[in-house]
Write an enzyme that holds these catalytic residues in place. Structure first.
Site, PDB file in Angstrom:
ATOM      1  N   LYS A 265      13.373  -0.151   2.148  1.00  0.00           N
ATOM      2  CA  LYS A 265      12.293   0.140   1.457  1.00  0.00           C
ATOM      3  C   LYS A 265      12.063   1.663   1.446  1.00  0.00           C
ATOM      4  O   LYS A 265      11.706   2.017   0.374  1.00  0.00           O
ATOM      5  CB  LYS A 265      11.139  -0.704   1.975  1.00  0.00           C
ATOM      6  CG  LYS A 265      11.004  -2.046   1.499  1.00  0.00           C
ATOM      7  CD  LYS A 265       9.683  -2.481   2.186  1.00  0.00           C
ATOM      8  CE  LYS A 265       9.282  -4.137   1.704  1.00  0.00           C
ATOM      9  NZ  LYS A 265       8.160  -4.738   2.386  1.00  0.00           N
TER      10      LYS A 265
ATOM     11  N   ASP B 119       1.109  -3.576   8.118  1.00  0.00           N
ATOM     12  CA  ASP B 119       0.401  -4.745   7.551  1.00  0.00           C
ATOM     13  C   ASP B 119       0.244  -5.803   8.935  1.00  0.00           C
ATOM     14  O   ASP B 119       0.408  -6.975   9.130  1.00  0.00           O
ATOM     15  CB  ASP B 119       1.403  -5.693   6.648  1.00  0.00           C
ATOM     16  CG  ASP B 119       2.855  -5.800   7.189  1.00  0.00           C
ATOM     17  OD1 ASP B 119       3.358  -5.230   8.238  1.00  0.00           O
ATOM     18  OD2 ASP B 119       3.618  -6.767   6.643  1.00  0.00           O
ATOM     19  N   ASN B 120       0.349  -5.014  10.139  1.00  0.00           N
ATOM     20  CA  ASN B 120       0.292  -5.842  11.439  1.00  0.00           C
ATOM     21  C   ASN B 120      -0.225  -4.997  12.449  1.00  0.00           C
ATOM     22  O   ASN B 120      -0.127  -3.736  12.363  1.00  0.00           O
ATOM     23  CB  ASN B 120       1.709  -6.602  11.874  1.00  0.00           C
ATOM     24  CG  ASN B 120       2.769  -5.375  12.323  1.00  0.00           C
ATOM     25  OD1 ASN B 120       2.749  -4.783  13.274  1.00  0.00           O
ATOM     26  ND2 ASN B 120       3.555  -4.933  11.247  1.00  0.00           N
TER      27      ASN B 120
ATOM     28  N   CYS C  56      -8.135 -31.113  21.498  1.00  0.00           N
ATOM     29  CA  CYS C  56      -8.402 -32.610  21.303  1.00  0.00           C
ATOM     30  C   CYS C  56      -8.236 -33.001  19.641  1.00  0.00           C
ATOM     31  O   CYS C  56      -7.785 -33.908  19.116  1.00  0.00           O
ATOM     32  CB  CYS C  56      -9.642 -33.583  22.066  1.00  0.00           C
ATOM     33  SG  CYS C  56     -11.179 -32.742  21.287  1.00  0.00           S
TER      34      CYS C  56
ATOM     35  N   ILE D 194       0.986  -1.274  -0.041  1.00  0.00           N
ATOM     36  CA  ILE D 194      -0.034   0.118  -0.127  1.00  0.00           C
ATOM     37  C   ILE D 194       1.034   1.304  -0.031  1.00  0.00           C
ATOM     38  O   ILE D 194       0.574   2.282  -0.762  1.00  0.00           O
ATOM     39  CB  ILE D 194      -0.864  -0.037   1.199  1.00  0.00           C
ATOM     40  CG1 ILE D 194      -1.845  -1.257   1.128  1.00  0.00           C
ATOM     41  CG2 ILE D 194      -1.584   1.288   1.368  1.00  0.00           C
ATOM     42  CD1 ILE D 194      -2.707  -1.166   2.329  1.00  0.00           C
TER      43      ILE D 194
ATOM     44  N   ASN E  70       6.724  -8.114  -7.463  1.00  0.00           N
ATOM     45  CA  ASN E  70       5.391  -8.288  -8.373  1.00  0.00           C
ATOM     46  C   ASN E  70       4.433  -7.291  -8.107  1.00  0.00           C
ATOM     47  O   ASN E  70       3.474  -7.331  -8.566  1.00  0.00           O
ATOM     48  CB  ASN E  70       5.001  -9.828  -8.077  1.00  0.00           C
ATOM     49  CG  ASN E  70       4.472 -10.047  -6.767  1.00  0.00           C
ATOM     50  OD1 ASN E  70       4.649  -9.376  -5.627  1.00  0.00           O
ATOM     51  ND2 ASN E  70       3.725 -11.243  -6.505  1.00  0.00           N
TER      52      ASN E  70
HETATM   53  N1  LIG Z   1       6.741  -1.516  13.068  1.00  0.00           N
HETATM   54  C1  LIG Z   1       6.925  -0.914  11.794  1.00  0.00           C
HETATM   55  N2  LIG Z   1       7.755   0.103  11.585  1.00  0.00           N
HETATM   56  C2  LIG Z   1       7.960   0.322  10.309  1.00  0.00           C
HETATM   57  N3  LIG Z   1       7.532  -0.369   9.209  1.00  0.00           N
HETATM   58  C3  LIG Z   1       6.797  -1.359   9.493  1.00  0.00           C
HETATM   59  C4  LIG Z   1       6.370  -1.973  10.859  1.00  0.00           C
HETATM   60  N4  LIG Z   1       5.676  -3.045  10.555  1.00  0.00           N
HETATM   61  C5  LIG Z   1       5.444  -3.273   9.236  1.00  0.00           C
HETATM   62  N5  LIG Z   1       6.049  -2.039   8.584  1.00  0.00           N
HETATM   63  C6  LIG Z   1       6.274  -2.221   7.024  1.00  0.00           C
HETATM   64  O1  LIG Z   1       4.898  -2.276   6.700  1.00  0.00           O
HETATM   65  C7  LIG Z   1       4.922  -2.710   5.009  1.00  0.00           C
HETATM   66  C8  LIG Z   1       3.425  -3.543   4.905  1.00  0.00           C
HETATM   67  O2  LIG Z   1       3.820  -3.476   3.549  1.00  0.00           O
HETATM   68  P1  LIG Z   1       2.962  -5.014   3.115  1.00  0.00           P
HETATM   69  O3  LIG Z   1       1.768  -5.499   3.424  1.00  0.00           O
HETATM   70  O4  LIG Z   1       3.033  -4.906   1.561  1.00  0.00           O
HETATM   71  O5  LIG Z   1       4.162  -6.257   3.487  1.00  0.00           O
HETATM   72  P2  LIG Z   1       5.472  -6.861   2.861  1.00  0.00           P
HETATM   73  O6  LIG Z   1       6.220  -7.127   4.401  1.00  0.00           O
HETATM   74  O7  LIG Z   1       6.136  -5.807   2.038  1.00  0.00           O
HETATM   75  O8  LIG Z   1       4.851  -8.069   2.245  1.00  0.00           O
HETATM   76  P3  LIG Z   1       4.349  -9.571   2.421  1.00  0.00           P
HETATM   77  O9  LIG Z   1       4.401  -9.643   4.221  1.00  0.00           O
HETATM   78  O10 LIG Z   1       3.511  -9.911   1.767  1.00  0.00           O
HETATM   79  O11 LIG Z   1       5.856 -10.218   2.223  1.00  0.00           O
HETATM   80  C9  LIG Z   1       6.087  -3.406   5.050  1.00  0.00           C
HETATM   81  O12 LIG Z   1       7.022  -2.714   4.144  1.00  0.00           O
HETATM   82  C10 LIG Z   1       6.683  -3.386   6.429  1.00  0.00           C
HETATM   83  O13 LIG Z   1       8.331  -3.217   6.713  1.00  0.00           O
END
Ligand SMILES: Nc1ncnc2c1ncn2[C@@H]1O[C@H](COP(=O)(O)OP(=O)(O)OP(=O)(O)O)[C@@H](O)[C@H]1O
Ligand SMILES: [Zn+2]
Length: 584
Positions: free
Chosen positions: A82, A127-128, A183, A38, A68
């Protein structure tokens, strides 16, 4: 003088947005968190919309698998940060844009409240959950609007968060991962996912730290037997674990007659020697597939299992006892794939290719570039609404939560807007029961001093216990350091920094004296004056939070007592009525 490309681009956007909105865009300062799927789309959109003051934080480096769908990156960029490469790439679209990149974790102290305070709006592309929660709390504490976005496969969402005005990221509980009955995992698996869950637990049990919550914790003593010797031969250990789990244990399991029926036949034990004989050739359907997409033979799984254990005892020997399963760790994934497949063989469940096993074990739903592009576009649209509403209630603005749903559920609309919700008053994080405290130094402030001086002294608690991330970090039963406290894992003389707390951390306070609980948001304020604040802290909000909580609790108790009295009176009346009837 701006470059030609910028001048032409600016003129086009100005024609759409109008002079005033375009000026707002040019003068706004944004923080973008995440430069992945994103984030790349978002950064490109932002500079093309005319934003020129942007900082971007991302902790990761570029992997081949990102190419990709993260279109700002090329093969030559692999292994570079990145954030840095994304900033370089979008600068080419608008050379005048000032893009500052940070290669780091947004949870690091350098990105605390003071850092966030520089920006007008924060835009997430994460992404988390953990990082999202952290940024949510930072933005609430710094009172900055936050755009939050996410995508999974063909689903996506964008929403706007502003303190006191809208729901925050944590106002509603997030769905937790699916949990399977114990179980099913331990004795009666029916699907590949049950065997993969078992195998992930097995990996952590064999190679991770002791963990009583491991679903296979009862096997810990057995597994340790294979590892007890000083110089374990990995291949030998692998074969012995094999015999224990896939042959002997399964034989015992099959003898538990109550578990099995015609519909659910008992599992079949498998010895290593027998497994090696099952060297069936790949099917025709598998012929043109990649190696990882083919289902291996049982012999392949057996050899793969033993080889992965041998590798752990070879190249990873130092990490035994500290490892945990990750889908991206090739040895861990080999172990889990082969172990799960062998268990599937025991239970007559069709086995999986490594590809499918990895998708299920890592709960991977493939990222879809178009969903990311739509979500990033929507984020910019919502951002424009937010910028127009600064200083006004968000509800009066055109800002919305927008869902991306495909296949579209109704009326052929892939995009579904809904109005923003008000904050949840009971929210743990932004709710009214949150006190906010500024501290001069998290290094200097001891946890016991915070409990006594601030929480008892100013928030009105009698016997406060403090929790961070669900663990108790101060217990009023152990207010002084000593062996007893230490035995409980408590250190009243540790500073807040030693407990891993940082500016923007959120604690829970439970007053064991009065039975109420509140949240406590802390932030570091190095310039806090000595004179009015000799204790090194200042309660900024919610000084009465404790009192309110105590009042609420008393009111609840009073109501419960009244209800109980009413119920007992009603019961008595019913009894009396019965008695009369009998007497009659
Ligand atoms: N705590 C954090 N601080 C800074 N950047 C973060 C943190 N957690 C996640 N990110 C960044 O957020 C971005 C989320 O992008 P994306 O969902 O496309 O994940 P990705 O790791 O590039 O892809 P994939 O998980 O599918 O391999 C990633 O580049 C990741 O490094
Ligand atoms: Zn909230």
């Amino acid at each position: 003088m701006v470059s030609e490309v910028t001048a032409a681009g600016d003129a086009a956007v100005k024609a759409v947005l109008g002079e005033e909105r375009f000026a707002t865009v040019q003068n706004s300062k944004l923080l973008v968190v995440g430069a992945g799927g994103i984030g790349c789309e978002l950064l490109k959109n932002l500079v093309l919309t005319g934003f020129r003051n942007i900082e971007v934080v991302d902790l990761d480096t570029i992997d081949v698998s990102n190419l990709n769908r993260q279109f700002l990156f090329r093969r030559i960029h692999v292994d570079r940060p990145k954030s840095v490469v994304a900033a370089e790439a979008v600068r080419q679209f608008r050379p005048e844009a000032e893009i500052i990149s940070h290669h780091g974790n947004v949870k690091d102290a350098e990105f605390g409240l003071e850092f966030i305070a520089k920006f007008d709006v924060v835009v997430n592309a994460l992404d988390n959950l953990e990082a999202r929660r952290h940024v949510n709390r930072l933005c609430l504490a710094a009172e900055k609007p936050l755009l939050e976005a996410g995508s999974t496969g063909h689903l996506g969402q964008v929403t706007v968060i502003r303190k006191g005005d809208t729901e925050c990221f944590e106002c509603q509980a997030k769905p937790s991962q699916k949990v399977y009955p114990y179980c099913t995992i331990r004795s009666t698996p029916e699907k590949p996912v049950h065997c993969l869950t078992w195998a992930k637990n097995l990996f952590d049990l064999c190679f991770g730290p002791e963990d009583e919550s491991n679903l296979l914790a009862d096997l810990a003593a057995d597994m340790r037997k294979f590892q007890a010797q000083e110089s374990v031969d990995g291949e030998d250990a692998g074969k012995r674990i094999f015999a224990h789990l896939f042959e002997e244990d399964i034989r015992k399991q099959a003898e538990l007659e109550d578990l099995w029926s015609d519909q659910r036949p008992p599992p079949g034990p498998l010895s290593y020697e027998e497994a090696l004989k099952k060297n069936e050739c790949p099917t025709d359907a598998d012929k043109d597939k990649l190696e990882t997409q083919k289902v291996p033979s049982v012999a392949g799984d057996a050899k793969g299992f033993v080889a992965s254990v041998a590798k752990m005892y070879g190249e990873r020997r130092d990490l035994i006892g500290q490892s945990s399963f990750s889908k991206d760790d090739p040895i861990a994934m080999d172990f889990v794939h082969c172990a799960a497949n062998l268990r599937m063989q025991n239970y007559r469940i069709p086995r999986l290719s490594r590809w499918d096993a990895q998708s299920i074990a890592g709960s991977i739903i493939p990222a879809v570039a178009s969903t990311n592009a739509i979500v990033a576009g929507l984020e910019v649209v919502q951002l424009l609404h937010v910028l127009q509403s600064l200083g006004k209630p968000m509800k009066e603005s055109r800002a919305r939560t927008v869902w991306v749903r495909f296949p579209e559920p109704s009326r052929k609309k892939i995009l579904q807007p809904s109005s923003l919700h008000s904050p949840n008053p009971d929210c743990f994080v932004c709710g009214s029961r949150t006190a906010r405290v500024a501290l001069r130094s998290l290094e200097d402030c001891k946890i016991a001093a915070l409990a006594k001086g601030c929480i008892q002294g100013q928030l009105g608690a009698h016997k406060p216990a403090l929790y961070a991330n669900g663990s108790c970090i101060f217990d009023p039963e152990y207010p002084e350091p000593g062996p007893e406290a230490e035995e409980e894992g408590l250190h009243p003389d540790w500073s807040l920094a030693q407990w891993g707390l940082s500016s923007g951390s959120l604690l829970q306070v439970e007053d064991e004296g009065q039975g109420w609980s509140i949240n406590l948001a802390i932030r570091e304020e190095p310039d806090l004056d000595e004179q009015p604040f000799p204790g090194g802290f200042k309660v900024e909000a919610g000084a009465g939070a404790g009192e309110e909580a105590a009042k609420d609790l008393a009111e609840k108790k009073r109501k419960a007592e009244a209800d109980a009295q009413e119920a007992s009176a009603a019961k008595k009346a019913a009894l009396d009525a019965n008695t009369v009837a009998l007497d009659d």
